[in-house]
Design a protein around this motif. Structure first.
Motif, short mmCIF file in Angstrom:
data_model
loop_
_atom_site.label_atom_id
_atom_site.label_comp_id
_atom_site.label_asym_id
_atom_site.label_seq_id
_atom_site.Cartn_x
_atom_site.Cartn_y
_atom_site.Cartn_z
N ASN A 14 0.83 -1.21 0.00
CA ASN A 14 0.00 0.00 0.00
C ASN A 14 0.86 1.26 0.00
OD1 ASN A 14 -2.88 -0.56 -0.10
ND2 ASN A 14 -2.51 -1.77 1.74
N ALA A 89 -0.34 1.87 6.91
CA ALA A 89 -0.44 0.98 5.75
C ALA A 89 0.03 -0.41 6.17
CB ALA A 89 0.42 1.52 4.60
N ILE A 110 -5.96 1.86 6.44
CA ILE A 110 -6.69 1.01 5.50
C ILE A 110 -6.93 -0.32 6.19
CG2 ILE A 110 -4.61 0.14 4.34
CD1 ILE A 110 -6.62 0.48 1.74
N VAL A 139 -10.84 2.72 3.70
CA VAL A 139 -9.89 3.72 4.19
C VAL A 139 -10.69 4.63 5.12
CG1 VAL A 139 -8.25 5.55 3.62
CG2 VAL A 139 -8.59 3.63 2.03
N GLU A 176 -7.30 -2.35 -2.41
CA GLU A 176 -6.64 -1.42 -1.48
C GLU A 176 -5.70 -0.49 -2.22
OE1 GLU A 176 -6.43 -4.05 2.65
OE2 GLU A 176 -4.64 -3.86 1.43
N TYR A 180 -6.51 3.44 -1.49
CA TYR A 180 -5.70 4.30 -0.62
C TYR A 180 -5.28 5.59 -1.33
CZ TYR A 180 -3.66 4.43 4.08
OH TYR A 180 -3.38 4.71 5.40
#
Length: 192
Positions: A14, A89, A110, A139, A176, A180
């Motif tokens: 991420n 993350a 997240i 998120v 994700e 993000y």
């Protein structure tokens, strides 16, 4: 512009999605520094490759939270590197009130589920065991609860009949990596 301090505990995929969005001009932000609570976390290697300060943060004596001296060191290092925003993350520790106060309203996380469903650890396993037909990722802003802060964005993922935790989590991670940077872009653009 957001000056983001990223916290992680593992691979950092991420973080990489965020860094790539910045490099492509899709996100008006910069990475101030990257922290990991695990010396061998791959997120630190990824940070070095992007040229971002990669910092191992020893959180002892605590195993599941960022608190005490480690929390104060982190706050100081974020400020030293010019950070004004935090993106968790894959950081596998509970954030405590000191950090929450120092960066009030400026910490996001997240989580691999459609919150408020399946908070905490092993969200994919929780979804499978519950017999859910869909899950996804969220998120959200971080507050003093566990995965309870205000939602910024969610992405849905169908649970397939033959899914294992691994196959499901792989598809969630794909979402994700989209969610993000999109959530951070909304924040950076003042859309929230």
């Amino acid at each position: 512009m957001l000056n983001i301090a990223v916290f992680g505990s593992g691979s950092g995929s991420n973080y990489q999605a965020i860094a790539e969005a910045i490099e492509k001009g899709q996100l008006n932000a910069q990475i101030a520094c990257v922290f990991a609570d695990n010396q061998d976390a791959f997120i630190l290697e990824r940070a070095r490759k992007f040229g971002h300060p990669a910092i191992y943060l020893d959180c002892a004596p605590f195993k599941s939270k960022l608190d005490g001296e480690a929390e104060q060191r982190a706050i100081g290092m974020i400020k030293e590197h010019g950070g004004d925003f935090i993106a968790l993350a894959g950081f596998m520790r509970i954030v405590k009130p000191g950090l929450l106060r120092a960066f009030a309203g400026r910490i996001v996380n997240i989580h691999p589920s459609l919150l408020p469903n399946f908070p905490g650890l092993h969200a994919g396993k929780q979804a499978l065991e519950a017999g859910a037909t869909e899950t996804g990722c969220t998120v959200h802003f971080v507050d003093e609860g566990i995965d309870t802060g205000p939602v910024i964005i969610q992405k849905r993922v169908e649970i397939l009949p033959n899914d294992t935790e691994e196959t499901l989590m792989n598809r969630i991670h794909e979402q994700e990596h989209i969610a993000y940077p999109e959530a951070l872009r909304r924040i950076a653009n003042g859309d929230l």
